[in-house]
Design a protein around this motif. Structure first.
Motif, mmCIF file in Angstrom:
data_model
loop_
_atom_site.group_PDB
_atom_site.id
_atom_site.type_symbol
_atom_site.label_atom_id
_atom_site.label_comp_id
_atom_site.label_asym_id
_atom_site.label_seq_id
_atom_site.Cartn_x
_atom_site.Cartn_y
_atom_site.Cartn_z
ATOM 1 N N UNK A 149 37.119 54.140 40.265
ATOM 2 C CA UNK A 149 36.921 54.526 41.657
ATOM 3 C C UNK A 149 38.242 54.577 42.400
ATOM 4 N N UNK A 150 38.158 54.979 43.664
ATOM 5 C CA UNK A 150 39.315 55.026 44.554
ATOM 6 C C UNK A 150 39.035 54.123 45.745
ATOM 7 N N UNK A 151 39.969 53.235 46.058
ATOM 8 C CA UNK A 151 39.770 52.275 47.146
ATOM 9 C C UNK A 151 39.816 52.973 48.500
ATOM 10 N N UNK A 152 38.840 52.662 49.345
ATOM 11 C CA UNK A 152 38.894 53.106 50.738
ATOM 12 C C UNK A 152 39.970 52.270 51.436
ATOM 13 N N UNK A 153 40.901 52.887 52.173
ATOM 14 C CA UNK A 153 41.978 52.111 52.811
ATOM 15 C C UNK A 153 41.436 50.964 53.658
ATOM 16 N N UNK A 154 42.087 49.809 53.552
ATOM 17 C CA UNK A 154 41.643 48.624 54.284
ATOM 18 C C UNK A 154 41.537 48.862 55.795
ATOM 19 N N UNK A 155 42.510 49.552 56.436
ATOM 20 C CA UNK A 155 42.362 49.795 57.881
ATOM 21 C C UNK A 155 41.100 50.580 58.219
ATOM 22 N N UNK A 156 40.693 51.490 57.321
ATOM 23 C CA UNK A 156 39.476 52.270 57.555
ATOM 24 C C UNK A 156 38.249 51.356 57.556
ATOM 25 N N UNK A 157 38.187 50.438 56.605
ATOM 26 C CA UNK A 157 37.056 49.516 56.523
ATOM 27 C C UNK A 157 37.073 48.556 57.712
ATOM 28 N N UNK A 158 38.257 48.018 58.033
ATOM 29 C CA UNK A 158 38.375 47.074 59.152
ATOM 30 C C UNK A 158 37.980 47.734 60.472
ATOM 31 N N UNK A 159 38.373 48.984 60.667
ATOM 32 C CA UNK A 159 38.036 49.690 61.916
ATOM 33 C C UNK A 159 36.534 49.884 62.035
ATOM 34 N N UNK A 160 35.874 50.203 60.922
ATOM 35 C CA UNK A 160 34.422 50.393 60.951
ATOM 36 C C UNK A 160 33.709 49.087 61.286
ATOM 37 N N UNK A 161 34.152 47.984 60.682
ATOM 38 C CA UNK A 161 33.545 46.683 60.955
ATOM 39 C C UNK A 161 33.804 46.268 62.412
ATOM 40 N N UNK A 162 35.043 46.465 62.894
ATOM 41 C CA UNK A 162 35.384 46.109 64.270
ATOM 42 C C UNK A 162 34.520 46.878 65.265
ATOM 43 N N UNK A 163 34.367 48.184 65.043
ATOM 44 C CA UNK A 163 33.553 49.001 65.956
ATOM 45 C C UNK A 163 32.102 48.537 65.966
ATOM 46 N N UNK A 164 31.576 48.177 64.793
ATOM 47 C CA UNK A 164 30.191 47.718 64.716
ATOM 48 C C UNK A 164 30.010 46.389 65.446
ATOM 49 N N UNK A 216 37.866 45.580 49.294
ATOM 50 C CA UNK A 216 37.521 45.960 47.927
ATOM 51 C C UNK A 216 36.452 47.035 47.835
ATOM 52 N N UNK A 217 36.341 47.881 48.849
ATOM 53 C CA UNK A 217 35.334 48.948 48.834
ATOM 54 C C UNK A 217 35.923 50.177 48.153
ATOM 55 N N UNK A 218 35.230 50.683 47.137
ATOM 56 C CA UNK A 218 35.686 51.864 46.419
ATOM 57 C C UNK A 218 34.611 52.936 46.432
ATOM 58 N N UNK A 219 35.062 54.172 46.299
ATOM 59 C CA UNK A 219 34.163 55.316 46.147
ATOM 60 C C UNK A 219 34.510 56.007 44.841
ATOM 61 N N UNK A 220 33.620 56.906 44.420
ATOM 62 C CA UNK A 220 33.859 57.623 43.185
ATOM 63 C C UNK A 220 35.079 58.524 43.280
ATOM 64 N N UNK A 221 35.595 58.880 42.114
ATOM 65 C CA UNK A 221 36.758 59.762 42.051
ATOM 66 C C UNK A 221 36.455 61.054 42.808
ATOM 67 N N UNK A 222 37.414 61.432 43.693
ATOM 68 C CA UNK A 222 37.359 62.658 44.491
ATOM 69 C C UNK A 222 36.252 62.639 45.549
ATOM 70 N N UNK A 223 35.649 61.471 45.826
ATOM 71 C CA UNK A 223 34.685 61.367 46.921
ATOM 72 C C UNK A 223 35.425 61.033 48.222
#
Length: 335
Positions: free
Chosen positions: A108-123, A147-154
């Motif tokens: 998989x490909x890791x979703x950038x940590x700032x992207x995950x943190x921003x989503x959690x903060x907004x929620x 540690x959130x990952x998505x499939x290759x090229x997702x």
């Protein structure tokens, strides 16, 4: 003789056909080359096939054996399940090593940590009306990373499906979907702490008293809001153009009491005194009896009259005599 020759030719032909048939039959019963089971399996798709598991799966390579784990995770497939799929698909393989299962990893490909943190903060902000709208939340994940990952090229995106937040302790527990708009994607659980923070300006170099702070001397650090007292400088405008009262070290938050406007008139320095009233402009030289920054009122000695006047510092060694003492000041400057 001719009948005998014909009989002999027929016999040879029959023997040749029999030999060919025997060889063909022998070929049919010869065992196919055995497939080899891989012990280190990583897949990129959402299913695991015989081709992923075996070298030499042949035409059965696309046969699906099991669902793949979520990107970034692993799962086990039992040997009995693999043997059944191989046997039904004509893959020649026998478990001669006593294996009980095979572990399969999903790339998989890791979703950038700032992207995950921003989503959690907004929620959390949306679910907690008591928090100020302008508040910034620092998100610290329990394991040091989401540690959130998505499939290759997702798409590298997440969406918070559920959030639980304890405003007293700052702990949170969230279920995320990644990618955000893929309803078939698995939910991921992340947890950690969220707490208000403030961005505070600090200096990028050691600044001594008398030095003037420039915009390029400033960097920013993030501190928990409960560690920032009311007298801590939090705005760039409070710092630029000022001078420290004491030596200031790099990277340390500053208090309002640590800085002052830069001294541009030093005690004992020669200064230019100016008095303006309409078309009248009087200038004279004097000696500062006090140090002062721009805007400060200081005492100036007129050496010609040996008397003291007060003026407002306008610039380096420049003082303006105010109108409140105009008659006396004018007389002093003329003398």
């Amino acid at each position: 003789m001719k009948p005998m020759r014909a009989a002999m030719h027929l016999a040879k032909r029959s023997a040749a056909l029999a030999l060919a048939s025997a060889l063909a039959s022998a070929a049919l019963v010869l065992p196919a080359r055995a497939a080899e089971l891989r012990t280190d399996v990583t897949v990129t798709e959402n299913v695991v096939t015989l081709g992923d598991l075996f070298d030499g799966a042949g035409d059965a390579a696309r046969i699906v054996v099991a669902d793949a784990p979520a990107p970034g995770f692993t799962s086990d497939i039992s040997i009995s399940r693999i043997s059944l799929a191989a046997r039904r698909s004509g893959v020649a393989w026998r478990n001669t090593t006593g294996l009980t299962h095979i572990t399969v990893a999903r790339a998989g490909t890791a979703v950038p940590e700032p992207e995950v943190a921003a989503a959690v903060s907004s929620a959390i902000m949306a679910a907690t009306p008591a928090l100020p709208v302008t508040a910034k939340l620092q998100i610290d994940f329990a394991n040091g990373h989401a540690g959130v990952q998505v499939g290759i090229e997702q798409p590298l995106s997440v969406k918070v499906e559920q959030i639980a937040f304890n405003a007293r302790t700052g702990s949170f527990d969230a279920l995320l979907r990644a990618p955000a708009n893929d309803l078939a994607s698995p939910l991921r659980r992340v947890s950690g702490r969220a707490y208000p923070v403030l961005d505070v300006p600090v200096l990028t170099r050691d600044v001594a008293p008398g030095d003037v702070v420039r915009r390029q001397d400033i960097d920013w650090i993030r501190l928990p809001a409960n560690r920032v007292s009311q007298n801590i400088i939090t705005a760039e405008a409070q710092l630029v153009g000022m001078s420290p009262r004491y030596p200031v070290r790099t990277g340390e938050p500053l208090r309002m009491s640590d800085i002052q406007p830069p001294v541009v008139v030093a005690k004992g320095a020669q200064v230019d005194m100016t008095y303006v009233s309409g078309a009248l402009t009087l200038t004279a030289r004097g000696r500062a009896l006090q140090s002062g920054a721009i805007g400060d009122t200081v005492d100036i000695l007129n050496p010609r009259s040996n008397r003291t006047v007060q003026g407002i510092v306008e610039g380096p060694n420049m003082v303006r005599i105010e109108a409140f003492g105009a008659p006396r000041a004018a007389a002093e400057l003329k003398s």
